[in-house]
Design an enzyme around this catalytic site. Structure first.
Site, PDB file in Angstrom:
ATOM      1  N   ASN A  72       0.824  -1.290   0.056  1.00  0.00           N
ATOM      2  CA  ASN A  72      -0.007  -0.001   0.050  1.00  0.00           C
ATOM      3  C   ASN A  72       0.745   1.258   0.102  1.00  0.00           C
ATOM      4  O   ASN A  72       1.946   1.245   0.236  1.00  0.00           O
ATOM      5  CB  ASN A  72      -0.941   0.088   1.225  1.00  0.00           C
TER       6      ASN A  72
ATOM      7  N   ASP B 256      -4.808  -6.096   5.567  1.00  0.00           N
ATOM      8  CA  ASP B 256      -5.790  -6.727   6.322  1.00  0.00           C
ATOM      9  C   ASP B 256      -5.915  -8.229   5.811  1.00  0.00           C
ATOM     10  O   ASP B 256      -6.082  -9.057   6.536  1.00  0.00           O
ATOM     11  CB  ASP B 256      -7.378  -6.173   5.971  1.00  0.00           C
TER      12      ASP B 256
ATOM     13  N   PRO C 255      -3.639 -11.237  11.067  1.00  0.00           N
ATOM     14  CA  PRO C 255      -3.966 -11.095  12.429  1.00  0.00           C
ATOM     15  C   PRO C 255      -4.047  -9.611  12.564  1.00  0.00           C
ATOM     16  O   PRO C 255      -3.502  -8.597  11.871  1.00  0.00           O
ATOM     17  CB  PRO C 255      -2.729 -11.534  13.105  1.00  0.00           C
ATOM     18  N   ASP C 256      -5.209  -9.082  13.384  1.00  0.00           N
ATOM     19  CA  ASP C 256      -5.338  -7.555  13.508  1.00  0.00           C
ATOM     20  C   ASP C 256      -4.598  -7.303  14.894  1.00  0.00           C
ATOM     21  O   ASP C 256      -4.667  -7.446  16.047  1.00  0.00           O
ATOM     22  CB  ASP C 256      -6.705  -7.521  14.211  1.00  0.00           C
ATOM     23  N   ILE C 257      -3.249  -6.738  14.568  1.00  0.00           N
ATOM     24  CA  ILE C 257      -2.105  -6.472  15.635  1.00  0.00           C
ATOM     25  C   ILE C 257      -2.659  -5.575  16.553  1.00  0.00           C
ATOM     26  O   ILE C 257      -2.458  -6.043  17.951  1.00  0.00           O
ATOM     27  CB  ILE C 257      -0.804  -5.911  14.653  1.00  0.00           C
TER      28      ILE C 257
ATOM     29  N   PHE D 193      -4.345   4.233  14.277  1.00  0.00           N
ATOM     30  CA  PHE D 193      -4.726   5.080  13.427  1.00  0.00           C
ATOM     31  C   PHE D 193      -5.758   4.871  12.234  1.00  0.00           C
ATOM     32  O   PHE D 193      -6.028   3.634  11.960  1.00  0.00           O
ATOM     33  CB  PHE D 193      -3.247   5.338  12.406  1.00  0.00           C
TER      34      PHE D 193
ATOM     35  N   LYS E  93     -13.927   2.395  14.906  1.00  0.00           N
ATOM     36  CA  LYS E  93     -12.830   1.453  15.241  1.00  0.00           C
ATOM     37  C   LYS E  93     -12.322   1.584  16.747  1.00  0.00           C
ATOM     38  O   LYS E  93     -11.839   0.586  17.323  1.00  0.00           O
ATOM     39  CB  LYS E  93     -11.558   2.084  14.112  1.00  0.00           C
TER      40      LYS E  93
ATOM     41  N   LYS F  41     -12.202  -2.173  18.664  1.00  0.00           N
ATOM     42  CA  LYS F  41     -10.998  -2.625  18.806  1.00  0.00           C
ATOM     43  C   LYS F  41     -10.516  -2.441  20.382  1.00  0.00           C
ATOM     44  O   LYS F  41      -9.360  -2.619  20.972  1.00  0.00           O
ATOM     45  CB  LYS F  41      -9.963  -2.041  18.014  1.00  0.00           C
TER      46      LYS F  41
END
Ligand SMILES: Cc1cc2nc3c(=O)[nH]c(=O)nc-3n(C[C@H](O)[C@H](O)[C@H](O)COP(=O)(O)O)c2cc1C
Length: 403
Positions: free
Chosen positions: A216, A285, A313-315, A331, A345, A349
Site C-alpha cells: 500500500n 488486512d 492478524p489484527d495487531i 490510526f 474502530k 478494537k
C-alpha cells in the site's frame, strides 16, 4: 529579546537602519554584524548610533573575548535576522560556508534565523537562488517573501526587501512561535522522559511470489516522526518498520519487517515492555493464501486468474486485548467519513486513542504534512494542517497526558 541583525551587500541595506530603530523602540537589544559588501553601501557608524553597540564585522578580531566573537555572538542572540539577505549570502548559507563573521555565526548557532532576501528580480528568480531558498526553508530558516514592484536597478518585479515594519512584525511572530515551541518541548520531555514507546510504521508487503507482492502507499513518515519526537523527548523508543526507505531517527531502536505476520511476531515480543503502543503502520488486512516459491508464469491461454486471500492478524486489536496492555493508540486512514469510522474502530478494537487521518488525492500518504483528529472515549481534538513532525509533537502531547 536580543536580536542579532546581519546586514549584507545590497541596495536595501539602508532600510535596515529603520528596522534597527523599530526593534530598539520596542525594547529589544540589537547588535549588528555587517559583511564587507554591506559596508560598501552604508556606514557602520549609523548602525552603531542607533543600536548603541559597535558594529561587528571581523571574524578575526583579537579584541574579542577569547578571540572568538562568532561563538560569543551566537550565544548572545535570541534571534538572528539577516536583512537584506543578498543572493551571495543565501548561497553561502546553503553551502554551510563560514568565511566571514555573519556566516560563521549562522553556522555556530541553534537560534532561529530569519532571512529577508533582497535583489534584482532576475537574481531572485534564478534557479540557483530559488534552489538555495528551498533548501534553507527545509533546514528550518524562516524566509520572508520579497515584495514586488519597482527596483533600484530600474526594473519591475519581485525581489524588493519587505518594508522594515513587516520584517519587524514577522520577527515578533517568529519569536512567539519559537517560545511556544520551547514550551511544547519542555512539556513533552516532562511527559515522556523515561517512558517506553513501541511504534509501528510504514506499509506491509504480502508476497504473492518471489517478485510480486500486495502493498500500500503508506510512506512510514508519520510513524517515523512519532519515533523521532518521542526519542527527542527522552523516551526509550522501539520502531518496527515495514519496507520503507527512511533514515532511522537518532536514538531509536529499529526493527525491520516485511509482512503483517512478521510485524505481529515482533509486536508480540515487545509490547509488554512498552508504556505506550502506537500502531501507525498501514498493515495489510489480507495476504495471499499461498506465497508461490517460484515466479508465477504468464501461460498461453490464461486470461484470468484468481488470487485467494486470507485474513491477517489484527495487531492493534490483539495488543488492546492483553491484560498487561500498554496505552494503545491506533490510526484510521480513510477516504470518507473519517471521524465516524475512526470512532467505531476505537470502540470495536478497545483502543485508548485513535488518530483519524484523511487519505486520498493529495492527502495523507506519501506527503510531508497532514492533519489529524485525535479521538478518545470522551474527547476529540483536531490539529491544524502542519508537518508530520509537528503532528507527532501534538499527538504525543495528547497521548502523554492521557496515560
Ligand atoms: C550597486 C550594487 C548593488 C547591489 N545590490 C544587490 C542586491 O540588492 N542584492 C544582492 O543580492 N546583491 C547585490 N549586489 C551584489 C552584492 O553586493 C555582491 O554579490 C556581494 O558579493 C554580496 O556579498 P555579501 O552577501 O557578503 O554582502 C549589488 C552590487 C552592486 C555593485
Amino acid at each position: 529579546m536580543k536580536i542579532l541583525l546581519g546586514v549584507t551587500g545590497g541596495i536595501a541595506a539602508y532600510k535596515s537602519l529603520e528596522l534597527t530603530r523599530l526593534c530598539i523602540k520596542a525594547g529589544h537589544e540589537v547588535q549588528v554584524v555587517m559583511t564587507a559588501g554591506a559596508k560598501e553601501f552604508i556606514q557602520p557608524l549609523s548602525f552603531q548610533a542607533l543600536s548603541g553597540h559597535p558594529v561587528r564585522d571581523s571574524l578575526f578580531d583579537a579584541n574579542q573575548e577569547a578571540g572568538m566573537g562568532h561563538i560569543e555572538l551566537a550565544r548572545w542572540a535570541d534571534q538572528i535576522v539577516i536583512a537584506p539577505a543578498s543572493a551571495e549570502t543565501l548561497a553561502k548559507l546553503r553551502l554551510g560556508r563560514a568565511d566571514d563573521l555573519l556566516t560563521t555565526v549562522c553556522l555556530a548557532t541553534d537560534r532561529p534565523i530569519m532571512l529577508a532576501p533582497a535583489m534584482n528580480r532576475l537574481m531572485w528568480s534564478n534557479q540557483a537562488t530559488q534552489e538555495n531558498v528551498e533548501l534553507l526553508k527545509q533546514r528550518g530558516f524562516t524566509l520572508l517573501q520579497p515584495d514586488s514592484g519597482e527596483q533600484a536597478c530600474g526594473e519591475v518585479g519581485e525581489g524588493r526587501m519587505p518594508e522594515p515594519q513587516s520584517i519587524f512584525e514577522a520577527l515578533q511572530e517568529l519569536q512567539k512561535r519559537h517560545f511556544e515551541n520551547q514550551q511544547a518541548w519542555s512539556k513533552l520531555k516532562e511527559l515522556w522522559t523515561g517512558k517506553s514507546l513501541l511504534v509501528t510504521a510504514g506499509p506491509t508487503y504480502e508476497d504473492i511470489d518471489p517478485v510480486r507482492f500486495i502493498g500500500n502507499r503508506s510512506s512510514g513518515k508519520m510513524g517515523f516522526s512519532i519515533a523521532d519526537v518521542a526519542a527527542k523527548a527522552g523516551a526509550k523508543v522501539t520502531l518496527i518498520a515495514g519496507p520503507v526507505s527512511l533514515a532511522t531517527p537518532s536514538g531509536v531502536e529499529r526493527i525491520d519487517v516485511r509482512s503483517a505476520q512478521q510485524m505481529f511476531e515482533v509486536v508480540q515480543t515487545h509490547y509488554a515492555q512498552a508504556d505506550c503502543f502506537v500502531g501507525a503502520a498501514a498493515v495489510a488486512d489480507f495476504r495471499p493464501a499461498q506465497s508461490q516459491q517460484q515466479k508465477i508464469k504468464k501461460r498461453a491461454g490464461l486470461e484470468q486468474m484468481t488470487l485467494e486471500l486470507v485474513k491477517n492478524p489484527d495487531i492493534i486489536a490483539w495488543v488492546a486485548q492483553q491484560d498487561n496492555k500498554p496505552f494503545v493508540v491506533g490510526f484510521a486512514a480513510e477516504t470518507e467519513n473519517v471521524v465516524d469510522y475512526a470512532r467505531s474502530k476505537l470502540k470495536s478494537k478497545h483502543l485508548d486513542m485513535i488518530c483519524a487521518n484523511q487519505v486520498g488525492e493529495n492527502q495523507g500518504f506519501e506527503r510531508d504534512d497532514n492533519s489529524l483528529t485525535v479521538i478518545t472515549a470522551n474527547h476529540q481534538t483536531t490539529f491544524p494542517n502542519s508537518s508530520k513532525f509537528q503532528q507527532a509533537m501534538a499527538l504525543l502531547q495528547e497521548a502523554g497526558q492521557k496515560f
